[in-house]
Design a protein around this motif. Structure first.
Motif, short mmCIF file in Angstrom:
data_model
loop_
_atom_site.label_atom_id
_atom_site.label_comp_id
_atom_site.label_asym_id
_atom_site.label_seq_id
_atom_site.Cartn_x
_atom_site.Cartn_y
_atom_site.Cartn_z
N LEU A 15 0.83 -1.20 0.00
CA LEU A 15 0.00 0.00 0.00
C LEU A 15 0.86 1.26 0.00
O LEU A 15 0.58 2.23 -0.70
CB LEU A 15 -0.94 0.00 1.20
CG LEU A 15 -2.10 -0.99 1.18
CD1 LEU A 15 -2.86 -0.96 2.51
CD2 LEU A 15 -3.04 -0.69 0.02
N PHE A 16 1.93 1.22 0.79
CA PHE A 16 2.85 2.36 0.84
C PHE A 16 3.51 2.58 -0.51
O PHE A 16 3.62 3.72 -1.00
CB PHE A 16 3.91 2.13 1.92
CG PHE A 16 4.98 3.19 1.94
CD1 PHE A 16 4.73 4.43 2.50
CD2 PHE A 16 6.23 2.92 1.41
CE1 PHE A 16 5.70 5.41 2.51
CE2 PHE A 16 7.22 3.90 1.42
CZ PHE A 16 6.95 5.14 1.98
N LEU A 17 3.97 1.50 -1.15
CA LEU A 17 4.61 1.61 -2.45
C LEU A 17 3.63 2.10 -3.52
O LEU A 17 3.99 2.90 -4.39
CB LEU A 17 5.20 0.26 -2.86
CG LEU A 17 6.39 -0.24 -2.04
CD1 LEU A 17 6.80 -1.64 -2.48
CD2 LEU A 17 7.58 0.72 -2.16
N ALA A 18 2.39 1.61 -3.45
CA ALA A 18 1.37 2.04 -4.41
C ALA A 18 1.08 3.54 -4.25
O ALA A 18 0.99 4.28 -5.24
CB ALA A 18 0.09 1.23 -4.23
N LEU A 19 0.95 3.98 -3.01
CA LEU A 19 0.70 5.40 -2.75
C LEU A 19 1.88 6.26 -3.21
O LEU A 19 1.69 7.32 -3.83
CB LEU A 19 0.44 5.61 -1.27
CG LEU A 19 0.19 7.07 -0.82
CD1 LEU A 19 -1.03 7.63 -1.52
CD2 LEU A 19 0.02 7.14 0.70
N SER A 20 3.09 5.79 -2.93
CA SER A 20 4.29 6.53 -3.35
C SER A 20 4.36 6.63 -4.87
O SER A 20 4.71 7.68 -5.43
CB SER A 20 5.54 5.85 -2.80
OG SER A 20 5.52 5.81 -1.39
N SER A 21 4.01 5.53 -5.56
CA SER A 21 4.04 5.52 -7.02
C SER A 21 3.06 6.54 -7.58
O SER A 21 3.37 7.26 -8.54
CB SER A 21 3.70 4.12 -7.54
OG SER A 21 4.64 3.17 -7.08
N VAL A 22 1.87 6.59 -7.00
CA VAL A 22 0.85 7.55 -7.46
C VAL A 22 1.34 8.98 -7.26
O VAL A 22 1.19 9.84 -8.15
CB VAL A 22 -0.48 7.33 -6.72
CG1 VAL A 22 -1.46 8.46 -7.03
CG2 VAL A 22 -1.09 6.00 -7.11
N LEU A 23 1.96 9.25 -6.12
CA LEU A 23 2.45 10.59 -5.83
C LEU A 23 3.56 11.00 -6.80
O LEU A 23 3.63 12.16 -7.24
CB LEU A 23 2.95 10.68 -4.39
CG LEU A 23 1.89 10.56 -3.29
CD1 LEU A 23 2.53 10.54 -1.91
CD2 LEU A 23 0.89 11.71 -3.40
N PHE A 24 4.42 10.05 -7.15
CA PHE A 24 5.52 10.35 -8.05
C PHE A 24 5.06 10.54 -9.49
O PHE A 24 5.58 11.39 -10.21
CB PHE A 24 6.58 9.24 -8.00
CG PHE A 24 7.53 9.38 -6.85
CD1 PHE A 24 8.46 10.42 -6.81
CD2 PHE A 24 7.52 8.48 -5.79
CE1 PHE A 24 9.34 10.55 -5.75
CE2 PHE A 24 8.39 8.60 -4.72
CZ PHE A 24 9.31 9.64 -4.71
N VAL A 25 4.08 9.77 -9.92
CA VAL A 25 3.63 9.81 -11.31
C VAL A 25 2.57 10.88 -11.54
O VAL A 25 2.32 11.28 -12.69
CB VAL A 25 3.11 8.43 -11.76
CG1 VAL A 25 1.69 8.19 -11.24
CG2 VAL A 25 3.16 8.30 -13.28
N PHE A 26 1.95 11.37 -10.47
CA PHE A 26 0.88 12.36 -10.61
C PHE A 26 1.31 13.62 -11.37
O PHE A 26 0.58 14.07 -12.26
CB PHE A 26 0.32 12.74 -9.24
CG PHE A 26 -0.74 13.80 -9.30
CD1 PHE A 26 -2.05 13.48 -9.64
CD2 PHE A 26 -0.42 15.13 -9.03
CE1 PHE A 26 -3.02 14.46 -9.71
CE2 PHE A 26 -1.39 16.12 -9.10
CZ PHE A 26 -2.69 15.78 -9.44
N PRO A 27 2.46 14.24 -11.06
CA PRO A 27 2.85 15.45 -11.81
C PRO A 27 2.98 15.20 -13.30
O PRO A 27 2.63 16.07 -14.11
CB PRO A 27 4.20 15.83 -11.18
CG PRO A 27 4.17 15.22 -9.82
CD PRO A 27 3.42 13.94 -9.98
N PHE A 28 3.50 14.02 -13.68
CA PHE A 28 3.67 13.71 -15.10
C PHE A 28 2.31 13.57 -15.78
O PHE A 28 2.09 14.08 -16.89
CB PHE A 28 4.48 12.42 -15.26
CG PHE A 28 4.71 12.01 -16.68
CD1 PHE A 28 5.56 12.75 -17.49
CD2 PHE A 28 4.08 10.90 -17.20
CE1 PHE A 28 5.77 12.39 -18.81
CE2 PHE A 28 4.29 10.53 -18.52
CZ PHE A 28 5.14 11.28 -19.32
#
Length: 275
Positions: A14-27
């Motif tokens: 869940l932490f990795l999924a949330l982190s991935s969303v946060l990182f990819v959101f600006p793109f």
């Protein structure tokens, strides 16, 4: 019992999924904003009210993106190749050669890594000016062709190669050049790919230094070209067009990373941080 054992794994995912969303959101936001009007971008909404596909045609009509992309790609490629070769030779010497002052030489090299890059701008600029290499891609590439980080990274990677293997190859009559590229390189290939990718992306995204020494429009890199046309020029800041140009500039790097991600991740894992 099994649920208690799986709980940490679930939390981790869940932490990795949330982190991935946060990182990819600006793109993702940048891509979606490239289809908006400039006023929509300033409003800060996520989904465009209407997809303005003509934004891409308008940007390609006013901005020579092909020239800028080519300049960035070929200069970054040349710098990457030179950095890999020169750093491999230096790292090989520091790893497998035995000589007095070896540790001192390595300490001096690493000490230069602590110096901020901006400190060297003025002296390097003066040197290039005296050599008549300002506003040339050759001057830009040679000024970026040494990397202390690359030397350190490959040196750490070379420590994973057994010293006895090198000694055995020397006994068999192999030259240092042959040992480096026929033995050491195949055993540390993933580290070379990782370093090459990091170096390429870093130079592709470089902004301040090329902005100082590359003035002609035909010689500008993609970062400087976008800034000059949409931020520093009289055209004004059309944010939807800025998003279009940024998307076009970013997508090639994303493709390169996706192609080389297996080697990149392997290189990060295998390089180690050993003494």
């Amino acid at each position: 019992m099994n649920d208690s054992k799986n709980a940490p794994l679930i939390i981790k995912h869940l932490f990795l999924a949330l982190s991935s969303v946060l990182f990819v959101f600006p793109f993702i936001w940048m891509i979606l904003s490239s289809f908006k009007t400039s006023s929509e971008v300033l409003k800060g909404g996520f989904w465009p009210e209407k997809f303005h596909w003509e934004n891409y045609r308008e940007v390609l009509d006013i901005l020579p993106l092909q020239t800028y992309l080519f300049n960035s790609f070929y200069t970054s490629l040349i710098i990457t190749v030179y950095v890999l070769i020169s750093s491999a030779l230096f790292a090989y010497m520091l790893t497998f050669y035995k000589f007095k002052g070896k540790q001192f030489a390595f300490s001096v090299v690493m000490a230069t890594y602590m110096i901020p890059g901006a400190v060297s701008y003025v002296p390097v600029y003066v040197i290039l000016a005296k050599m008549g290499l300002l506003n040339t891609h050759f001057g830009y590439t040679i000024s970026m062709s040494v990397s202390v980080f690359a030397i350190f990274y490959l040196k750490q990677s070379f420590h994973n190669v057994g010293f006895e293997i090198i000694e055995a190859a020397k006994i068999d009559g192999a030259s240092d050049w042959k040992i480096l590229w026929k033995i050491v390189f195949p055993m540390t290939r993933s580290s070379f790919v990782t370093l090459g990718l990091v170096t390429f992306i870093g130079n592709y995204n470089n902004y301040i230094w090329p902005a100082l020494i590359l003035n002609d429009g035909s010689k500008k890199l993609i970062t400087n070209g976008i800034a000059d046309y949409f931020i520093n020029s009289s055209l004004g800041r059309d944010w939807s067009h800025i998003m279009v140009a940024s998307t076009i500039a970013t997508v090639p790097l994303l493709i390169v990373f996706l192609v080389l991600q297996k080697w990149f991740l392997s290189g990060v894992t295998d390089s180690g941080i050993k003494g």
